[in-house]
Design an enzyme around this catalytic site. Structure first.
Site, PDB file in Angstrom:
ATOM      1  N   ASN A 132      90.434 -85.584 -34.454  1.00 10.10           N
ATOM      2  CA  ASN A 132      89.739 -84.700 -35.192  1.00 10.10           C
ATOM      3  C   ASN A 132      90.728 -84.058 -36.121  1.00 10.10           C
ATOM      4  O   ASN A 132      90.333 -83.137 -36.939  1.00 10.10           O
ATOM      5  CB  ASN A 132      88.880 -83.741 -34.393  1.00 10.10           C
ATOM      6  CG  ASN A 132      89.860 -82.899 -33.647  1.00 10.10           C
ATOM      7  OD1 ASN A 132      91.066 -82.604 -34.031  1.00 10.10           O
ATOM      8  ND2 ASN A 132      89.356 -82.364 -32.494  1.00 10.10           N
ATOM      9  N   ASP A 133      91.768 -84.320 -36.415  1.00  7.20           N
ATOM     10  CA  ASP A 133      92.961 -84.082 -37.138  1.00  7.20           C
ATOM     11  C   ASP A 133      92.399 -83.938 -38.910  1.00  7.20           C
ATOM     12  O   ASP A 133      91.395 -84.812 -39.221  1.00  7.20           O
ATOM     13  CB  ASP A 133      94.153 -84.717 -37.166  1.00  7.20           C
ATOM     14  CG  ASP A 133      94.840 -84.610 -36.096  1.00  7.20           C
ATOM     15  OD1 ASP A 133      94.564 -83.540 -35.268  1.00  7.20           O
ATOM     16  OD2 ASP A 133      95.956 -85.179 -35.989  1.00  7.20           O
ATOM     17  N   GLY A 149      97.108 -79.608 -36.896  1.00  5.73           N
ATOM     18  CA  GLY A 149      95.919 -80.569 -36.184  1.00  5.73           C
ATOM     19  C   GLY A 149      95.560 -79.724 -34.983  1.00  5.73           C
ATOM     20  O   GLY A 149      95.218 -80.308 -34.129  1.00  5.73           O
ATOM     21  N   ASP A 189      93.426 -77.586 -32.087  1.00  5.38           N
ATOM     22  CA  ASP A 189      91.962 -77.626 -32.196  1.00  5.38           C
ATOM     23  C   ASP A 189      91.686 -76.969 -30.888  1.00  5.38           C
ATOM     24  O   ASP A 189      92.462 -76.440 -30.012  1.00  5.38           O
ATOM     25  CB  ASP A 189      91.487 -79.126 -32.257  1.00  5.38           C
ATOM     26  CG  ASP A 189      92.218 -80.011 -31.268  1.00  5.38           C
ATOM     27  OD1 ASP A 189      92.657 -79.574 -29.996  1.00  5.38           O
ATOM     28  OD2 ASP A 189      92.489 -81.439 -31.630  1.00  5.38           O
ATOM     29  N   HIS A 197      83.639 -61.491 -47.758  1.00  6.32           N
ATOM     30  CA  HIS A 197      83.588 -62.639 -48.514  1.00  6.32           C
ATOM     31  C   HIS A 197      83.562 -63.856 -47.824  1.00  6.32           C
ATOM     32  O   HIS A 197      83.454 -64.009 -46.708  1.00  6.32           O
ATOM     33  CB  HIS A 197      85.005 -62.748 -49.564  1.00  6.32           C
ATOM     34  CG  HIS A 197      86.132 -62.662 -48.575  1.00  6.32           C
ATOM     35  ND1 HIS A 197      86.844 -61.644 -48.293  1.00  6.32           N
ATOM     36  CD2 HIS A 197      86.825 -63.658 -48.019  1.00  6.32           C
ATOM     37  CE1 HIS A 197      87.719 -61.767 -47.437  1.00  6.32           C
ATOM     38  NE2 HIS A 197      87.721 -62.973 -47.007  1.00  6.32           N
ATOM     39  N   ASP A 218      87.087 -58.728 -40.064  1.00  5.37           N
ATOM     40  CA  ASP A 218      87.965 -58.783 -41.097  1.00  5.37           C
ATOM     41  C   ASP A 218      87.909 -57.597 -42.148  1.00  5.37           C
ATOM     42  O   ASP A 218      86.785 -57.489 -42.651  1.00  5.37           O
ATOM     43  CB  ASP A 218      88.015 -60.314 -41.832  1.00  5.37           C
ATOM     44  CG  ASP A 218      89.323 -60.552 -42.710  1.00  5.37           C
ATOM     45  OD1 ASP A 218      90.512 -60.184 -42.203  1.00  5.37           O
ATOM     46  OD2 ASP A 218      88.990 -60.676 -43.833  1.00  5.37           O
ATOM     47  N   GLU A 274      89.328 -54.614 -38.159  1.00  6.03           N
ATOM     48  CA  GLU A 274      90.729 -54.658 -38.776  1.00  6.03           C
ATOM     49  C   GLU A 274      90.824 -53.272 -39.569  1.00  6.03           C
ATOM     50  O   GLU A 274      90.334 -53.642 -40.675  1.00  6.03           O
ATOM     51  CB  GLU A 274      91.082 -56.004 -39.603  1.00  6.03           C
ATOM     52  CG  GLU A 274      92.306 -56.023 -40.150  1.00  6.03           C
ATOM     53  CD  GLU A 274      92.497 -56.765 -41.260  1.00  6.03           C
ATOM     54  OE1 GLU A 274      93.772 -57.201 -41.681  1.00  6.03           O
ATOM     55  OE2 GLU A 274      91.553 -57.325 -41.571  1.00  6.03           O
ATOM     56  N   HIS A 293      98.902 -62.522 -37.163  1.00  2.61           N
ATOM     57  CA  HIS A 293      98.923 -63.586 -37.989  1.00  2.61           C
ATOM     58  C   HIS A 293      99.155 -63.126 -39.394  1.00  2.61           C
ATOM     59  O   HIS A 293      99.853 -63.714 -40.369  1.00  2.61           O
ATOM     60  CB  HIS A 293      97.729 -64.352 -38.251  1.00  2.61           C
ATOM     61  CG  HIS A 293      96.415 -63.518 -38.505  1.00  2.61           C
ATOM     62  ND1 HIS A 293      95.933 -62.575 -37.795  1.00  2.61           N
ATOM     63  CD2 HIS A 293      95.903 -63.387 -39.825  1.00  2.61           C
ATOM     64  CE1 HIS A 293      95.069 -62.050 -38.394  1.00  2.61           C
ATOM     65  NE2 HIS A 293      94.850 -62.549 -39.677  1.00  2.61           N
ATOM     66  N   ASP A 294      99.236 -61.670 -39.668  1.00  3.97           N
ATOM     67  CA  ASP A 294      99.337 -61.130 -40.777  1.00  3.97           C
ATOM     68  C   ASP A 294     101.051 -60.399 -41.060  1.00  3.97           C
ATOM     69  O   ASP A 294     101.189 -59.820 -41.991  1.00  3.97           O
ATOM     70  CB  ASP A 294      98.474 -60.145 -41.235  1.00  3.97           C
ATOM     71  CG  ASP A 294      97.242 -60.530 -41.569  1.00  3.97           C
ATOM     72  OD1 ASP A 294      96.948 -61.797 -42.326  1.00  3.97           O
ATOM     73  OD2 ASP A 294      96.124 -59.845 -41.395  1.00  3.97           O
TER      74      ASP A 294
END
Length: 886
Positions: free
Chosen positions: A373-374, A429, A431, A504, A610, A639, A706-707
């Site tokens: 599924n990549d 990839g 998952d 958004h 978010d 957040e 992640h930020d």
């Protein structure tokens, strides 16, 4: 005339023999260089009162002196000269304070041995802040409905600080109490932002405009705050949501938290009115953050939970009532805060959150469990963006799959670009089958809550550009893969929180694509805010996406949703209640449908929302109602990078990602070592005291995400600092959070380098294994000791680089000791300093009884290390004291 300023403080021992804790006379001396100055000494002993202890120039030589009897121990102080606060450059020791300067330190009696810290029974008090009165004034071009002041002092909240006006000249004004320092600000009128035309000092605001800059220093009037003088400084105190919270924790019981200026009052009560009767309920002082002192009390509002409340602040024999419009001697019902079963619903955080451990997974980078599924980039939105031009270089979008999971070089500098920027368009990839495969690893680590970055279909690797809110990205495995993972996680005792991105969509979203094709004939036309149509194939020179439609921070890939049909997106926040807006019902129904899809059909347990501050507040009330309707024990976390005090309630968010009151202080104290423990404690306090108690217990205490850059990278690769911060996270109030890979010491710079694929090979190294084992041990201790999850909290010591605190319940009592410095230290603990009785203690890390010498506990700490002591409960002892807890 002498043009120098020399300052000296030294001890004069009085004649005679003193008992062990007798006071010592301390002579403070200040050389002003000339007579006729107004000189005072202020410190912890007088609650930092700038006028309590005047110094005298007896012989007119310009040298001012004052002798003060102080209890043995360490004392911080400053001189106040003609209203200006000055530290003593000749002091043997000084410490940073929260206001950009330092306090001098003097010891009454013998100074301690180097590296020896004593926790005495008297405890430590947070001193009052050095506060200045600042007047802000603004005259708009036309008379607006309202004017607000927003800036770094209130986390840029556009509706937090209303300004009074207009006056006869059309001006709006507000006075704030601010500590010395530099601040940025703007005025907000009917949703539009303006810099101060009367202030020439500005800086780029990042949006093509300017922020005004204000430096608060000794040019501004110092506010005399002194507890017990009968005078309460009004400032901006009111019943606003970020000043006072009232939450119902169980049927009929309402917990009220309020604040006043630190060092200005002697007590507080809840004023409660119902049915013509009035009563007052005592509040206990929780502690302070240097600027404010916080109080909390609990009242029985009856089965109907109906009434009105205010806060009575006392200062000596004087008192004032905090009302909606400020301080007053008397208050009508209309000036008080109304509570009722509807407006004050039950506020509870699910047990699985309070007792849990968050583990954040960036799905594309965690583990590849199914290469079939990549990403193959056959979707239409990748057309023309998957091959490099002749020459092999492009600075445009180039979507591609990196064949080598361990090749992360492009995440700091792309080999395909000529501008030196990183590769934002690479895929690896990862998952959901990969996550399922690693569930045993996560369970063994102690994880109980999986928080996923967005899983819905999106064009990017991060998926914050949703193409469809109700579809799991097929390259993550699709809906079946997620449901299989959710069921397996629940069976393993884990819950799942998914990322909700509702400010958004992506420009690949089916609704946006339909609008691009059909214009106003599209049924989704009003889902977005359009400025021009049709869109060109490519934007011409000087053109940009925001010329055609409203989009998030100007990013054309992220068109903003249109929630309020009565006003443009830029001013949607002006409507705080649904009655003030014209709700875009089809958009709201799409969001409700997404809630039902993830919580019901996919069986997730909650949402992380978010950019929550960019969506109108009334939208989130609708969202939370739907989430709790579908899943009564669901969880909604926001957040919010600044203070979330005004946003945390059962009408909006359960808790926040604790950037402001956890990550930021931890970076400064543990990773960068640029603040001392006293400043660290004050920076933590605002979240612990100022948030509703359920939100404190449910806060996501993160060290990175992640930020952000990885914690270990910011700590210069020093794993001792990472482990010490991890120990603190496991033992502090709130819920620990691990960003995938931090538990094995992964590093990474700014986005996208902080999103490297998980380094599974590191687990095969002694270093990676050792870090993970220590983190697992810390989480196991938290799991095994309820006091670390739900117990009271009190700071015991915050000095130098040493921080100690107690955590306890009726059944269990612990104390945690941390040394964030580079030298060994010894902490001497007087048993009377603890908020509970203690005759002995057991060191959980050393596995033995704590050494006791002459009735004192002696704790030795190596550099960047910590330990936890457990104190047995005596069968006959009374309940623990909690007057300063939480």
């Amino acid at each position: 005339m002498r043009h120098r300023t020399s300052l000296l403080a030294f001890l004069v021992l009085l004649a005679g023999t003193f008992e062990a804790r007798a006071e010592t006379a301390v002579l403070f001396r200040y050389d002003a260089g000339e007579p006729g100055r107004r000189v005072f000494v202020a410190g912890e002993w007088n609650r930092w009162d700038p006028s309590a202890d005047p110094m005298l120039d007896a012989d007119g030589d310009g040298i001012y002196e004052k002798t003060i009897a102080l209890p043995p121990g360490r004392h911080e102080y400053k001189f106040v000269v003609d209203g200006v606060w000055i530290e003593d450059p000749n002091a043997s020791e000084s410490v940073p304070n929260p206001y950009g300067s330092s306090n001098s330190v003097v010891y009454a009696g013998a100074a301690p041995e180097p590296g020896v810290y004593r926790i005495a029974a008297r405890g430590a008090e947070t001193p009052a802040a050095e506060i200045r009165e600042v007047l802000f004034s603004f005259r708009p071009d036309r008379t607006p409905r309202a004017v607000f002041l927003a800036g770094t002092f209130n986390d840029w909240k556009p509706d937090a600080q209303a300004m009074d006006g207009p006056d006869a000249e059309g001006r709006f004004r507000v006075r704030l109490a601010l500590p010395p320092g530099e601040y940025q600000y703007k005025f907000v009128t009917d949703g539009s932002w303006y810099h101060d035309p009367a202030n020439e000092k500005t800086t780029d605001d990042g949006f093509g405009g300017f922020n005004s800059i204000l430096v608060v220093d000794d040019r501004f009037h110092a506010i005399p705050l002194r507890a017990g003088d009968g005078s309460i400084w009004e400032g901006t105190l009111s019943l606003a949501p970020d000043h006072v919270s009232a939450v119902r924790t169980e049927a009929g019981r309402v917990v009220v938290t309020a604040r006043a200026h630190q060092g200005d009052v002697t007590g507080a009560e809840i004023l409660f009115r119902r049915g013509g009767s009035e009563s007052r309920v005592p509040m206990r002082a929780l502690g302070g953050d240097g600027r404010y002192i916080y109080f909390r009390g609990e009242l029985d509002a009856g089965p109907g939970v109906e009434g009105r409340i205010g806060i009575v602040l006392a200062d000596g024999d004087s008192s004032r009532i905090v009302t909606r419009s400020g301080l007053a001697r008397e208050a009508s019902d209309a000036q008080l805060l109304e509570i009722n079963a509807i407006g004050t619903p039950l506020f509870s955080i699910p047990d699985w959150v309070v007792d849990g451990v968050f583990y954040q997974i960036f799905p594309e980078r965690f583990h590849n469990g199914n290469k079939k599924n990549d990403p193959d980039f056959r979707e239409p939105y990748y057309a023309g963006k998957t091959t490099l031009p002749e020459g092999g270089k492009t600075n445009s979008e180039h979507y591609h799959l990196v064949k080598d999971w361990h090749d992360v070089s492009g995440l700091s500098k792309s080999p395909h670009r000529t501008d030196g920027r990183p590769d934002y368009f690479s895929f690896y990839g990862g998952d959901l089958e990969g996550v399922l495969e690693k569930l045993p690893y996560l369970k063994d680590l102690g994880v109980t809550i999986l928080y996923f970055n967005p899983l819905h279909t999106g064009k990017s690797n991060h998926k914050y550009d949703a193409c469809n809110y109700r579809e799991t990205d097929p390259h993550f495995g699709g809906n079946k893969a997620f449901r299989k993972l959710a069921d397996a996680a629940h069976e393993a005792g884990m819950r799942i929180v998914v990322d909700g991105v509702f400010n958004h969509t992506g420009n690949c979203h089916y609704a946006f694509v339909d609008c691009v094709e059909k214009g106003k004939d599209s049924p989704y036309w009003l889902w977005y805010e359009w400025r021009k149509w049709p869109l060109p194939e490519t934007f011409g020179e000087g053109e940009k996406a925001s010329d055609y439609y409203d989009c998030w921070w100007g990013h054309g890939d992220l068109p903003n949703l249109n929630f309020d049909l009565s006003r443009p997106n830029a001013t949607e926040q002006a409507a705080t209640r649904i009655s003030e807006a014209m709700p875009n019902e089809p958009v709201l129904e799409e969001i409700r449908a997404a809630v039902r899809f993830w919580l019901e059909e996919m069986n997730a347990d909650g949402f992380r929302l978010d950019v929550a501050n960019e969506v109108p507040a009334w939208v989130w009330r609708i969202f939370r109602e739907e989430a709790r309707r579908v899943k009564p024990d669901g969880f909604v976390i926001a957040e919010l990078w600044g203070s979330a005090a005004a946003d945390l309630s059962p009408l909006r968010f359960d808790a926040t990602m604790n950037y402001r009151y956890f990550r930021d202080p931890c970076l400064a104290f543990f990773a960068r070592s640029n603040i001392d423990a006293s400043v660290f404690d004050r920076q933590l306090a605002g979240g612990r005291f100022g948030y509703p108690l359920p939100s404190v217990l449910g806060a996501m205490n993160l060290l990175g995400s992640h930020d952000t850059e990885r914690f270990l990278t910011l700590a210069g690769g020093d794993t001792r600092r990472l482990l010490l911060a991890s120990l603190f996270a496991a033992t502090y109030v709130g819920v620990p959070h691990i960003y995938y890979g931090d538990e094995i010491g992964m590093e990474g710079g700014p986005d996208p380098d902080c999103r490297r694929p998980f380094e599974w090979k590191t687990l095969e190294t002694p270093r990676g294994t050792a870090i993970r084992e220590r983190v697992r041990d810390y989480l196991a201790i938290r799991r095994d000791h309820p006091a670390l999850r739900r117990g009271e909290f009190r700071t015991l010591l915050a000095e130098g680089k040493v921080y100690a605190y107690a955590r306890w319940t009726d059944e269990e009592r612990l104390a945690v000791f941390l040394n964030a410095g580079g030298a060994p230290v010894t902490v001497i603990l007087e048993p009377e300093a603890l908020p509970f009785e203690s005759g002995s203690s057991f060191d959980l890390f050393a596995g033995r009884e704590t050494a006791i010498e002459e009735g004192l506990f002696r704790i030795s700490l190596e550099p960047f290390s910590g330990t936890i002591l457990r104190f047995p409960k005596s069968e006959s002892e009374p309940a623990p004291v909690d007057s300063q807890s939480q």
